[in-house]
Design an enzyme around this catalytic site. Structure first.
Site, mmCIF file in Angstrom:
data_model
loop_
_atom_site.group_PDB
_atom_site.id
_atom_site.type_symbol
_atom_site.label_atom_id
_atom_site.label_comp_id
_atom_site.label_asym_id
_atom_site.label_seq_id
_atom_site.Cartn_x
_atom_site.Cartn_y
_atom_site.Cartn_z
ATOM 1 C CB CYS A 103 -0.806 0.078 1.261
ATOM 2 S SG CYS A 103 -1.965 1.672 1.381
ATOM 3 C CB CYS A 107 -1.864 4.582 4.530
ATOM 4 S SG CYS A 107 -3.471 4.183 3.633
ATOM 5 C CB SER A 108 -1.040 0.843 6.671
ATOM 6 O OG SER A 108 -1.994 1.716 7.153
ATOM 7 C CB CYS A 109 -5.002 -0.450 2.131
ATOM 8 S SG CYS A 109 -5.586 1.178 2.409
#
Lengths: 213, 113
Positions: free
Chosen positions: A115, A118-120
């Site tokens: 991702c 961000c951090s999906c």
């Protein structure tokens, strides 16, 4: 006598001394207490959510899905074309908020997930992402030089293997279906599950070596 | 290895390939609080994600410009995003949060024992 007093209240780092108002522990505590006092958040629900992500949701959920797809060609086809439906049938909690696509590794093709913004991550199938997945280095570099990043992480691919990098978003979360290791013919799903590591479902590793079991 | 992440909760097994899900208790609270506000309909994960992207990009810009950026800390970005989401929705005023944080920061050590 007051057994319920302070129930669920966290006793964090401030027990050990004074901390600046800008320290994250103090900021979170202030936010949580104010939101709870105003009835906007609930401490016991927060406790339950944390516990669920620590104890109940993790790579073992995705690993079962992968092992079942290895053992059942029909399920594998459906997982690759309509993962959301398969996941819904398996009654995997939390999956309803995520649209999941599954990408299969095969001879000559390797998939890896990132991702970039961000951090999906497919929470319902893998839990919360590992620290390296969220790091600025991985997010930036795996897109630019995936082969080098994978090699650094211990995954050396053939030069002619096509590498596909999937950038997650709020709309789509990806799960890699690793290749079933050779030498596992006739294995039960229960045994196969043991070979499916978290990293193999992100695409930074192969499934574990059955000889090591 | 055993770490009591929360009072009343048994030490969680390190399920995450040996990596603890949260390395400090405040990270767990910040995560759980965001999830609870989403569950309560105060904002959506998509809205939260936009704040998170902004917070992470802010850190990366500061870091890339050679300024004295904080060391990378994902959950600090998460906390910043949470504060922004709460503020944008008007759930709490920034002053109320700052006052409370200042009050907690000035507590004497061992105040709750």
């Amino acid at each position: 006598m007051h057994d319920d007093h302070g129930h669920g209240h966290h006793h964090g780092e401030h027990d050990h001394g004074r901390h600046a108002a800008s320290s994250p522990g103090v900021r979170v505590e202030a936010l949580e207490d104010l939101l709870v006092e105003r009835g906007l958040a609930d401490r016991e629900r927060i406790d339950a959510t944390i516990q669920r992500f620590e104890d109940d949701i993790g790579p073992m959920i995705g690993a079962r899905l992968v092992a079942e797809a290895w053992a059942d060609a029909g399920l594998r086809r459906r997982l690759l074309s309509e993962a959301d439906a398969v996941v819904a049938e398996m009654d995997i909690r939390g999956a309803e908020i995520e649209h999941i696509e599954v990408k299969a590794n095969e001879p000559g093709v390797h998939n890896v997930v990132v991702c970039t913004l961000c951090s999906c991550y497919p929470w319902a199938l893998l839990g919360l992402p590992p620290n390296w997945y969220k790091s600025p280095e991985y997010r930036a570099r795996v897109v630019r030089e995936p082969r080098a990043v994978l090699a650094e992480m211990g995954l050396h691919l053939e030069a002619d293997t096509e590498l596909r990098v999937w950038d997650s978003s709020s709309e789509t979360r990806f799960l890699v279906l690793p290749e079933r290791p050779v030498g596992t013919e006739g294995w039960s799903v229960e045994r196969l599950v043991e070979l499916v590591t978290r990293d193999s479902m992100i695409g930074v590793a192969h499934a574990a070596d059955p000889g090591g079991q | 290895m055993s770490i009591d992440l929360l009072e009343g909760t048994p030490a969680a097994p390190p399920r995450d390939n040996g990596e603890l899900v949260f390395s400090e208790p405040w990270q767990a609270r910040a995560f759980g609080l965001a999830a609870d506000l989403v569950d309560g309909g105060h904002f959506t994960w998509d809205e939260f994600r936009d704040h998170l992207i902004e917070a992470i990009a802010g850190w990366e810009q500061a870091s890339g410009c050679g300024e004295a950026a904080e060391p990378w800390d994902y959950y600090r970005c998460w906390l910043t995003a949470l504060e922004h989401a709460v503020g944008e929705r008007g759930l709490l005023s920034g002053d109320a949060v700052a006052d409370r944080a200042a009050a907690y920061a000035s507590r004497p050590a061992g105040h709750d024992h």
